[in-house]
Design an enzyme around this catalytic site. Structure first.
Site, PDB file in Angstrom:
ATOM      1  N   PRO A   1       0.867  -1.098   0.096  1.00  0.00           N
ATOM      2  CG  PRO A   1      -0.819  -1.501   1.362  1.00  0.00           C
ATOM      3  CD  PRO A   1       0.233  -2.043   1.132  1.00  0.00           C
ATOM      4  CE1 TYR A   2       5.908   5.338   2.169  1.00  0.00           C
ATOM      5  CE2 TYR A   2       7.189   3.941   1.375  1.00  0.00           C
ATOM      6  CZ  TYR A   2       7.047   5.259   1.871  1.00  0.00           C
ATOM      7  OH  TYR A   2       8.287   6.127   1.763  1.00  0.00           O
TER       8      TYR A   2
END
Length: 247
Positions: free
Chosen positions: A155-156
């Site tokens: 997600p980052y």
């Protein structure tokens, strides 16, 4: 330091109260740039950065706010103009990095990452595009994780992929303005954000994997920012991987 015969340039540094942001604040101030130190919640650390700049002979002020809140960011840019007369450089270091495998990360955490890292970058970039003066620079922050792609960073990395896309497109949209737009993509850097939750063995392994056989420092990254903020007028629409050769 800048030539006293020319007006001082002005920079906003989001996330400027600690880690890489603090190093960027001090490095830009050393080049004679007046700096607005943005903070999200830790005003004390931001004021500490301001005092350090002033003690070294520079000019700085602090202003807080959520980077994903347009009203707060409009207030930040107004503060810069009220304090120093305008904005020439915007360095957007603010971001968050919760980690978990994709199969295990809850949607609330995923949404929080995207809100801060993607929406926040969009809002700051939009205001910068509207207000940065001719000859200025907009510098966003990506990450070398977009190349390294280790587990738990999905997600980052996705949020920073969006940052890179917006950065490169904005550079083209500002045609004719003499404003550069680039992104800095640090590798593993010894900041609280990176070190949090990692064992000494894990940190040593990561450092040893780098061709330079160490972690980056905030000062390493600040040098790249100073280059893009100042002399690098022919570097535009690029992602500068600043990682010692890690990727």
């Amino acid at each position: 330091m800048s030539d006293v015969s020319t007006p001082a340039r002005v920079a906003i540094v989001t996330g400027g109260s600690g880690g890489i942001g603090r190093a960027v604040v001090e490095r830009l101030a050393a080049d004679g740039i007046a700096v607005v130190v943005h903070y999200s919640s830790n005003e004390a650390k931001a004021q500490e950065a301001v005092r350090a700049v002033v003690a070294a002979g520079g000019r700085a002020t602090a202003s807080g706010g959520d980077v994903a809140d347009p009203d707060a960011m409009e207030a930040l840019f107004r503060h810069a103009t009220d304090a120093f007369g305008g904005v020439d450089v915007v360095v957007h270091t603010a971001g968050i990095m919760p980690l978990a495998p994709i199969a295990q990360m809850d949607l609330d955490t995923f949404d929080r990452i995207q809100r801060t890292n993607v929406r926040g970058t969009f809002i700051v970039s939009k205001l910068a595009a509207q207000q940065v003066r001719t000859g200025g620079a907009i510098i966003n922050f990506s990450t070398s994780i977009t190349r390294l792609q280790p587990p738990t960073y999905g997600p980052y990395a996705a949020s920073k992929g969006a940052v890179e896309a917006m950065t490169l497109i904005l550079a083209r949209e500002l045609r004719g303005r003499d404003i550069t737009v680039n992104a800095v993509a640090p590798g593993p850097t010894a900041t609280p954000l990176f070190l949090n939750g990692k064992t000494e063995q894990a940190i040593s392994t990561i450092a040893a994997a780098n061709p330079m056989e160490r972690l980056g420092t905030p000062q390493d990254i600040a040098e790249a920012v100073a280059f893009l903020a100042g002399p690098a007028r022919w570097v535009n629409g690029q992602v500068l991987f600043t990682n010692g050769g890690a990727a």
